[in-house]
Design a protein around this motif. Structure first.
Motif, PDB file in Angstrom:
ATOM      1  N   UNK A  54       4.440   7.436   1.807  1.00 47.30           N
ATOM      2  CA  UNK A  54       4.440   6.352   2.783  1.00 47.30           C
ATOM      3  C   UNK A  54       4.147   5.051   2.057  1.00 47.30           C
ATOM      4  N   UNK A  55       4.715   3.953   2.543  1.00 50.42           N
ATOM      5  CA  UNK A  55       4.442   2.659   1.935  1.00 50.42           C
ATOM      6  C   UNK A  55       4.678   1.560   2.958  1.00 50.42           C
ATOM      7  N   UNK A  56       4.072   0.415   2.686  1.00 51.45           N
ATOM      8  CA  UNK A  56       4.276  -0.750   3.525  1.00 51.45           C
ATOM      9  C   UNK A  56       3.542  -1.934   2.953  1.00 51.45           C
ATOM     10  N   UNK A  57       3.802  -3.120   3.499  1.00 55.63           N
ATOM     11  CA  UNK A  57       3.081  -4.308   3.036  1.00 55.63           C
ATOM     12  C   UNK A  57       1.580  -4.117   3.214  1.00 55.63           C
ATOM     13  N   UNK A  66      11.690   4.930 -10.596  1.00 58.24           N
ATOM     14  CA  UNK A  66      10.333   4.737 -11.090  1.00 58.24           C
ATOM     15  C   UNK A  66       9.850   3.356 -10.654  1.00 58.24           C
ATOM     16  N   UNK A  67       8.640   3.303 -10.153  1.00 56.21           N
ATOM     17  CA  UNK A  67       8.045   2.075  -9.664  1.00 56.21           C
ATOM     18  C   UNK A  67       7.055   1.577 -10.706  1.00 56.21           C
ATOM     19  N   UNK A  68       7.300   0.388 -11.256  1.00 55.37           N
ATOM     20  CA  UNK A  68       6.340  -0.242 -12.166  1.00 55.37           C
ATOM     21  C   UNK A  68       5.435  -1.124 -11.326  1.00 55.37           C
ATOM     22  N   UNK A  69       4.145  -0.977 -11.507  1.00 56.15           N
ATOM     23  CA  UNK A  69       3.200  -1.718 -10.678  1.00 56.15           C
ATOM     24  C   UNK A  69       1.868  -1.856 -11.392  1.00 56.15           C
ATOM     25  N   UNK A  70       1.054  -2.749 -10.849  1.00 54.94           N
ATOM     26  CA  UNK A  70      -0.345  -2.820 -11.237  1.00 54.94           C
ATOM     27  C   UNK A  70      -1.135  -2.214 -10.096  1.00 54.94           C
ATOM     28  N   UNK A  71      -1.897  -1.180 -10.397  1.00 57.19           N
ATOM     29  CA  UNK A  71      -2.736  -0.551  -9.385  1.00 57.19           C
ATOM     30  C   UNK A  71      -3.952  -1.446  -9.179  1.00 57.19           C
ATOM     31  N   UNK A  72      -4.136  -1.941  -7.973  1.00 54.16           N
ATOM     32  CA  UNK A  72      -5.255  -2.831  -7.697  1.00 54.16           C
ATOM     33  C   UNK A  72      -6.556  -2.058  -7.509  1.00 54.16           C
ATOM     34  N   UNK A 111       0.863  -1.184   0.000  1.00 54.01           N
ATOM     35  CA  UNK A 111       0.000   0.000   0.000  1.00 54.01           C
ATOM     36  C   UNK A 111       0.894   1.226   0.000  1.00 54.01           C
ATOM     37  N   UNK A 112       0.482   2.225  -0.772  1.00 51.75           N
ATOM     38  CA  UNK A 112       1.241   3.470  -0.815  1.00 51.75           C
ATOM     39  C   UNK A 112       0.302   4.655  -0.598  1.00 51.75           C
ATOM     40  N   UNK A 113       0.867   5.695  -0.035  1.00 53.16           N
ATOM     41  CA  UNK A 113       0.229   7.007  -0.034  1.00 53.16           C
ATOM     42  C   UNK A 113       1.096   7.836  -0.965  1.00 53.16           C
ATOM     43  N   UNK A 161      -3.481  13.796  -2.781  1.00 55.60           N
ATOM     44  CA  UNK A 161      -3.031  12.599  -2.073  1.00 55.60           C
ATOM     45  C   UNK A 161      -3.932  11.433  -2.440  1.00 55.60           C
ATOM     46  N   UNK A 162      -3.315  10.302  -2.735  1.00 59.06           N
ATOM     47  CA  UNK A 162      -4.088   9.103  -3.022  1.00 59.06           C
ATOM     48  C   UNK A 162      -3.540   7.944  -2.198  1.00 59.06           C
ATOM     49  N   UNK A 163      -4.414   7.042  -1.825  1.00 65.56           N
ATOM     50  CA  UNK A 163      -4.041   5.819  -1.128  1.00 65.56           C
ATOM     51  C   UNK A 163      -4.310   4.682  -2.097  1.00 65.56           C
ATOM     52  N   UNK A 164      -3.277   3.923  -2.426  1.00 69.21           N
ATOM     53  CA  UNK A 164      -3.420   2.867  -3.421  1.00 69.21           C
ATOM     54  C   UNK A 164      -2.830   1.562  -2.922  1.00 69.21           C
ATOM     55  N   UNK A 165      -3.440   0.494  -3.349  1.00 64.80           N
ATOM     56  CA  UNK A 165      -2.891  -0.839  -3.145  1.00 64.80           C
ATOM     57  C   UNK A 165      -2.340  -1.253  -4.504  1.00 64.80           C
ATOM     58  N   UNK A 166      -1.054  -1.617  -4.551  1.00 62.64           N
ATOM     59  CA  UNK A 166      -0.416  -1.944  -5.824  1.00 62.64           C
ATOM     60  C   UNK A 166       0.328  -3.270  -5.735  1.00 62.64           C
TER      61      UNK A 166
END
Length: 68
Positions: free
Chosen positions: A56-59, A35-41, A11-13, A21-26
């Motif tokens: 901010x980020x964490x598992x 650069x972070x390559x990810x799939x935005x869930x 999860x990232x903020x 500001x966005x809160x995303x699970x990726x």
């Protein structure tokens, strides 16, 4: 340190290009040149995020780490 989560859900903020500001699970796919390559869930779409804009980020809660 985020590299150890490649292949896993985190999860990232994040502050987007418009300053919101966005809160995303990726699902983290890779990191190169800050650069972070990810799939935005949230949207189920591939995305690229700038590490400088991650506040901010964490598992992800409830997500298990991929053993592979």
């Amino acid at each position: 340190m985020m590299e150890k989560y490649i292949g896993n859900v985190i999860e990232i903020i994040y502050i987007d290009r418009e300053g919101k500001l966005t809160h995303r699970k990726i699902k983290l796919r890779g990191i190169r040149n800050k650069l972070i390559r990810a799939t935005c869930l949230n949207t189920n779409q591939p995305r690229i995020f700038r590490m400088d804009n991650v506040l901010s980020w964490g598992p992800a809660k409830g997500a298990e780490m991929d053993a592979s």
